[in-house]
Design a protein around this motif. Structure first.
Motif, mmCIF file in Angstrom:
data_model
loop_
_atom_site.group_PDB
_atom_site.id
_atom_site.type_symbol
_atom_site.label_atom_id
_atom_site.label_comp_id
_atom_site.label_asym_id
_atom_site.label_seq_id
_atom_site.Cartn_x
_atom_site.Cartn_y
_atom_site.Cartn_z
ATOM 1 N N GLU A 1 38.779 38.829 33.952
ATOM 2 C CA GLU A 1 38.068 39.336 35.129
ATOM 3 C C GLU A 1 39.000 39.409 36.347
ATOM 4 O OE1 GLU A 1 34.767 37.047 36.535
ATOM 5 O OE2 GLU A 1 34.333 38.569 38.065
ATOM 6 N N LEU A 2 39.789 38.345 36.554
ATOM 7 C CA LEU A 2 40.741 38.360 37.681
ATOM 8 C C LEU A 2 41.792 39.450 37.480
ATOM 9 C CD1 LEU A 2 41.295 34.517 38.298
ATOM 10 C CD2 LEU A 2 40.113 36.134 39.819
ATOM 11 N N GLN A 3 42.219 39.641 36.242
ATOM 12 C CA GLN A 3 43.220 40.677 35.952
ATOM 13 C C GLN A 3 42.661 42.066 36.244
ATOM 14 O OE1 GLN A 3 44.073 39.700 31.840
ATOM 15 N NE2 GLN A 3 44.946 37.724 32.445
ATOM 16 N N ARG A 4 41.411 42.295 35.875
ATOM 17 C CA ARG A 4 40.767 43.597 36.131
ATOM 18 C C ARG A 4 40.664 43.904 37.619
ATOM 19 N NH1 ARG A 4 37.940 47.177 33.155
ATOM 20 N NH2 ARG A 4 36.563 48.057 34.718
ATOM 21 N N LYS A 5 40.320 42.874 38.380
ATOM 22 C CA LYS A 5 40.216 43.077 39.835
ATOM 23 C C LYS A 5 41.601 43.365 40.421
ATOM 24 C CE LYS A 5 36.157 40.125 40.495
ATOM 25 N NZ LYS A 5 35.270 40.523 41.586
ATOM 26 N N LEU A 6 42.576 42.541 40.032
ATOM 27 C CA LEU A 6 43.923 42.629 40.598
ATOM 28 C C LEU A 6 44.598 43.964 40.284
ATOM 29 C CD1 LEU A 6 46.390 41.126 41.907
ATOM 30 C CD2 LEU A 6 46.954 40.311 39.609
ATOM 31 N N LEU A 7 44.451 44.419 39.047
ATOM 32 C CA LEU A 7 45.236 45.573 38.588
ATOM 33 C C LEU A 7 44.467 46.879 38.636
ATOM 34 C CD1 LEU A 7 46.874 43.866 35.489
ATOM 35 C CD2 LEU A 7 47.894 44.210 37.746
#
Ligand SMILES: O=C(O)c1cc(C(=O)O)oc(=O)c1
Length: 287
Positions: free
Chosen positions: A267-273
């Motif tokens: 989830e954090l990766q999706r937001k960040l990238l």
């Protein structure tokens, strides 16, 4: 130093549509000469090489940031955006005398922000009065401001930065002194800016901030703290082709493989990238 000639294929696979939200193009100098007032002369780093790297790393889009070596002549960046087939947008450096017609043209060409640089080694004395005028000029376009500073300067600089209008994106984590630890005054000031929801931050450039060298273990806690505290206002970028690196040249594949250490959940990766950079640079595609 020239950029890495053959970056590793990263093991980490970014989410489909991922955005490298901080990179540059340089030259080619024969076609796009560097600015006479520049503080460094980089190697040519053309659009085609950037797009090959994008594909190799598993990314879909780029945000190309105007670098100081090209001054206020944004032509190389605009040429790269035009060649990207809609897969690049940009952040320009502008003079306050820019006309409204030129601003409209830049918007149509894919520019969505302006950059204000405060690093003495890159711009000498930052022209703050001109920055304020540029900020006023771009407000009606809905663009944001990207700022590059060293965290040690923040005590003096914070009031000026806070007085700027609109959304403000901090480059390269605000350049904390990682040897001073997570509790340092400089990093506390960066985090204090992030308490204001108008501020975003790029968790980029471990290669510039590290004292330990690759794998940049000393930088990871800083990036991770920023991502976990501000999951909806963080961006990530390669910073290719890494101008002014003198100690070593990072392997861009290795930089991508750091992402799960910085943003440990999908989830954090999706937001960040994906979600965050799309909101800022391609909002018309966000439902
Ligand atoms: O730390 C740097 O040397 C650097 C320089 C530039 C630029 O010249 O604009 O941009 C960056 O993102 C980083």
């Amino acid at each position: 130093m020239p950029f890495h000639p053959s970056p590793a294929k990263p093991a980490f696979v970014p989410p489909a549509g991922a955005v490298d939200a901080h990179c540059h193009v340089f030259g080619p100098a024969a076609r796009f000469p560097f600015a006479p007032e520049r503080k460094y002369t980089p190697v040519d780093a053309p659009a085609e090489t950037l797009f090959d790297l994008r594909d190799h790393l598993g990314f879909a889009r780029n945000v190309i940031v105007q670098a100081t070596c090209h001054g206020t002549d944004n032509a190389a960046m605009l040429d790269a955006i035009a060649k990207s087939g809609g897969r690049a947008r940009g952040v320009a450096v502008l003079d306050e005398t820019v006309t409204d017609a030129e601003l409209e043209r830049l918007h149509a060409a894919g520019i969505r922000g302006v950059r204000f640089n405060f690093l003495k080694r890159l711009v000498g004395d930052a022209p703050r009065d001109r920055y304020v005028k540029v900020a006023e000029r771009i407000a009606r376009l809905g663009w944001h401001i990207v700022i590059y500073f060293e965290s040690e300067e923040l005590e003096e600089l914070s009031p000026f930065i806070r007085a700027l209008p609109g959304t403000i994106v901090i480059d390269h984590m605000g350049r904390p002194d990682v040897t001073a630890g997570l509790g340092s005054e400089g990093f506390a000031r960066v985090r204090a800016l992030m308490d204001d929801p108008r501020f975003w931050i790029k968790v980029s450039c471990p290669e510039r901030l590290t004292a330990a060298g690759p794998m940049y273990d000393d930088v990871v806690p800083f990036a991770r703290a920023l991502v976990e505290a501000n999951p909806d206002r963080v961006l990530w970028g390669t910073d290719w082709p890494h101008p002014n690196m003198r100690s070593h040249m990072p392997d861009d594949g290795m930089l991508v493989d750091m992402i799960p250490r910085i943003a440990p959940t999908p989830e954090l990766q999706r937001k960040l990238l994906l979600e965050n950079p799309m909101r800022l640079y391609w909002p018309e595609e966000v439902l």
